[in-house]
Design an enzyme around this catalytic site. Sequence first.
Site, PDB file in Angstrom:
ATOM      1  N   ARG A  97       0.822  -1.235   0.000  1.00 12.32           N
ATOM      2  CA  ARG A  97       0.000   0.000   0.000  1.00 12.32           C
ATOM      3  C   ARG A  97       0.846   1.272   0.000  1.00 12.32           C
ATOM      4  O   ARG A  97       0.378   2.343   0.384  1.00 12.32           O
ATOM      5  CB  ARG A  97      -0.977   0.021   1.178  1.00 12.32           C
ATOM      6  CG  ARG A  97      -1.950  -1.133   1.166  1.00 12.32           C
ATOM      7  CD  ARG A  97      -3.125  -0.892   2.100  1.00 12.32           C
ATOM      8  NE  ARG A  97      -4.071  -1.973   2.008  1.00 12.32           N
ATOM      9  CZ  ARG A  97      -4.039  -3.063   2.758  1.00 12.32           C
ATOM     10  NH1 ARG A  97      -3.102  -3.211   3.671  1.00 12.32           N
ATOM     11  NH2 ARG A  97      -4.941  -4.003   2.601  1.00 12.32           N
ATOM     12  N   LYS A 105       4.699  11.915 -10.510  1.00 15.09           N
ATOM     13  CA  LYS A 105       3.849  11.196 -11.464  1.00 15.09           C
ATOM     14  C   LYS A 105       4.484   9.842 -11.746  1.00 15.09           C
ATOM     15  O   LYS A 105       5.657   9.774 -12.142  1.00 15.09           O
ATOM     16  CB  LYS A 105       3.711  11.973 -12.777  1.00 15.09           C
ATOM     17  CG  LYS A 105       2.664  13.071 -12.729  1.00 15.09           C
ATOM     18  CD  LYS A 105       2.445  13.651 -14.118  1.00 15.09           C
ATOM     19  CE  LYS A 105       1.399  14.747 -14.104  1.00 15.09           C
ATOM     20  NZ  LYS A 105       1.256  15.397 -15.425  1.00 15.09           N
ATOM     21  N   GLU A 121      -2.431  18.227 -10.565  1.00 19.53           N
ATOM     22  CA  GLU A 121      -2.779  18.792 -11.881  1.00 19.53           C
ATOM     23  C   GLU A 121      -4.248  19.199 -11.978  1.00 19.53           C
ATOM     24  O   GLU A 121      -4.955  18.838 -12.918  1.00 19.53           O
ATOM     25  CB  GLU A 121      -2.426  17.790 -12.999  1.00 19.53           C
ATOM     26  CG  GLU A 121      -2.245  18.468 -14.343  1.00 19.53           C
ATOM     27  CD  GLU A 121      -1.693  17.540 -15.411  1.00 19.53           C
ATOM     28  OE1 GLU A 121      -0.560  17.064 -15.257  1.00 19.53           O
ATOM     29  OE2 GLU A 121      -2.418  17.300 -16.383  1.00 19.53           O
ATOM     30  N   ARG A 145      -0.434  22.889 -13.061  1.00 24.17           N
ATOM     31  CA  ARG A 145       0.513  21.853 -13.482  1.00 24.17           C
ATOM     32  C   ARG A 145       0.327  21.483 -14.950  1.00 24.17           C
ATOM     33  O   ARG A 145       1.266  20.996 -15.602  1.00 24.17           O
ATOM     34  CB  ARG A 145       0.401  20.612 -12.580  1.00 24.17           C
ATOM     35  CG  ARG A 145       1.477  19.589 -12.895  1.00 24.17           C
ATOM     36  CD  ARG A 145       1.632  18.523 -11.822  1.00 24.17           C
ATOM     37  NE  ARG A 145       2.696  17.589 -12.197  1.00 24.17           N
ATOM     38  CZ  ARG A 145       3.219  16.701 -11.384  1.00 24.17           C
ATOM     39  NH1 ARG A 145       2.797  16.599 -10.136  1.00 24.17           N
ATOM     40  NH2 ARG A 145       4.169  15.892 -11.814  1.00 24.17           N
ATOM     41  N   HIS A 167       2.658  18.411 -25.170  1.00 18.41           N
ATOM     42  CA  HIS A 167       2.586  16.966 -24.933  1.00 18.41           C
ATOM     43  C   HIS A 167       1.372  16.309 -25.593  1.00 18.41           C
ATOM     44  O   HIS A 167       1.423  15.119 -25.897  1.00 18.41           O
ATOM     45  CB  HIS A 167       2.602  16.665 -23.430  1.00 18.41           C
ATOM     46  CG  HIS A 167       3.971  16.749 -22.824  1.00 18.41           C
ATOM     47  ND1 HIS A 167       4.721  17.909 -22.845  1.00 18.41           N
ATOM     48  CD2 HIS A 167       4.746  15.818 -22.202  1.00 18.41           C
ATOM     49  CE1 HIS A 167       5.885  17.685 -22.245  1.00 18.41           C
ATOM     50  NE2 HIS A 167       5.928  16.426 -21.855  1.00 18.41           N
ATOM     51  N   HIS A 213       2.368  13.288 -27.639  1.00 17.22           N
ATOM     52  CA  HIS A 213       1.919  11.916 -27.344  1.00 17.22           C
ATOM     53  C   HIS A 213       1.232  11.299 -28.559  1.00 17.22           C
ATOM     54  O   HIS A 213       1.382  10.097 -28.830  1.00 17.22           O
ATOM     55  CB  HIS A 213       0.972  11.898 -26.146  1.00 17.22           C
ATOM     56  CG  HIS A 213       1.681  12.058 -24.827  1.00 17.22           C
ATOM     57  ND1 HIS A 213       1.021  12.226 -23.635  1.00 17.22           N
ATOM     58  CD2 HIS A 213       2.996  12.063 -24.512  1.00 17.22           C
ATOM     59  CE1 HIS A 213       1.899  12.341 -22.650  1.00 17.22           C
ATOM     60  NE2 HIS A 213       3.108  12.239 -23.152  1.00 17.22           N
ATOM     61  N   HIS A 264      10.717  10.709 -26.863  1.00 16.32           N
ATOM     62  CA  HIS A 264       9.705  11.540 -26.201  1.00 16.32           C
ATOM     63  C   HIS A 264      10.000  13.038 -26.363  1.00 16.32           C
ATOM     64  O   HIS A 264       9.126  13.828 -26.728  1.00 16.32           O
ATOM     65  CB  HIS A 264       9.613  11.172 -24.714  1.00 16.32           C
ATOM     66  CG  HIS A 264       8.667  12.045 -23.950  1.00 16.32           C
ATOM     67  ND1 HIS A 264       7.296  12.017 -24.144  1.00 16.32           N
ATOM     68  CD2 HIS A 264       8.889  13.011 -23.018  1.00 16.32           C
ATOM     69  CE1 HIS A 264       6.722  12.917 -23.357  1.00 16.32           C
ATOM     70  NE2 HIS A 264       7.663  13.531 -22.655  1.00 16.32           N
TER      71      HIS A 264
HETATM   72  N1  GLY Z   1       5.787  15.988 -17.026  1.00 19.60           N
HETATM   73  C1  GLY Z   1       4.721  16.819 -16.632  1.00 19.60           C
HETATM   74  C2  GLY Z   1       4.417  16.760 -15.175  1.00 19.60           C
HETATM   75  O1  GLY Z   1       5.161  16.190 -14.410  1.00 19.60           O
HETATM   76  O2  GLY Z   1       3.408  17.265 -14.762  1.00 19.60           O
END
Ligand code: GLY
Length: 312
Positions: A122, A144, A238, A242, A249, A253, A267
Site C-alpha cells: 500500500r 507522477k 494537476e 501543473r 505533450h 503523445h 519523447h
Molecule cells: N511531465 C509533466 C508533469 O510532471 O506534470
Amino acid sequence: MIAIPVNGGAFAPYEVMVGRGLMADAGRRIAALTPQRRTVIVTDETVAALHAPALQASLTEAGVDSVVVAVPAGEASKSFAELERVLDRLLEAGLDRKDVVIALGGGVVGDLAGLAAALFMRGIDFVQVPTTLLAQVDSSVGGKTAIDTPRGKNLVGAFHQPRLVLADIDVLATLPERQLRSGWAEVLKHGLICDHDFFDWLAGEGAAGAAGDPAALQRAVVRSVEIKSAVVGEDEKEAGKRALLNLGHTFGHALESATGYSDRLLHGEGVAIGCTLAFQLSARMGLCPQEDPSRVAAHFAAMGLPSRPCDI
Ligand code: GLY
C-alpha cells in the site's frame, strides 16, 4: 551540489540534489532513509551495466544491502507484465513497509519503479536516481508514476512523491547525443512556459548544454527543477497550473503513438514538434503573436531537434 526543495504542503517535502559526482555519495544519503539497511534498485538493462555497480558499491560502503532488478530498456517496459515482475522481485527480496526502492534510470524506470513503490504494501518510499537529462529535468520530480496500456500512455498510475532525488550531472556523459538533445526539449519547455530570461540564456551560452557541457547542463537542470518544483508545489494533482508542464505533450503523445513509441521518435523529440504545433495553433487562435511559432521552431531546430511532423 545544489539542493532544491520540493514542498507542496499536501505531501512530505523532499529535496532534489543536483551536482557532479553524486553517485559516489548516494549510499550515504540513501542509508539515512533505510533503517533496515536494505533496498532494491530497479533499473533497465542498459543503465544496469553502466551505473548499477557504482551505486551498489556506494550503498555497500554505507552498510546497505542491495538487489538489482533490471527490466528491458524502452517504453514497452511500462506494462502490467513488468510491473508485476518488479512487485514480485520486491516480495522475493523480503522488503517491507520500512524499506525503500531506488529508481535508477530514465523516465521509463522512474515511472515503473515509482508505481511499484506506490502499490507495494500500500505504498513504500522510493528514491529517484535519474540517469537521463529528461528524467533529471522533468520525470523524476513531481511524483507522477504510471504504466501504459494498449489504449494509451500513462493511463494507469499514481501520484507518489519520491523521498529524495539525486541528479548526478556526470552520469549524463554516458548518454547518446540524441538522448541528450531529446531531454533538452523539456528544458526549453520550462523556459517557454515561465522564464523568458532562461529561454534567452538557453538560446545563447546555455546551448553548450545540449552538446554536453557539464556546467551549462547543471545550470539547465537546476533552473528546470526550480521551475518544476514551484509548479508542483502549488498543484500536485494537476487540477490547474501543473497542466502548463504538458505544453506540447498532447501533440507529442499523438505523434509518439502514431510512431509506435519507438526509436523513430523519442519523447523529447515529440515534445519539440508538439510545442511548435501548440504555438501554431495558438497563433491561429489569436492567442500569441504570429511570429512566435517560427521563433520556437527555429530554436528547436538550432538545438538539433525536429520541429515539424515531416522531420520524423
Ligand atoms: N511531465 C509533466 C508533469 O510532471 O506534470
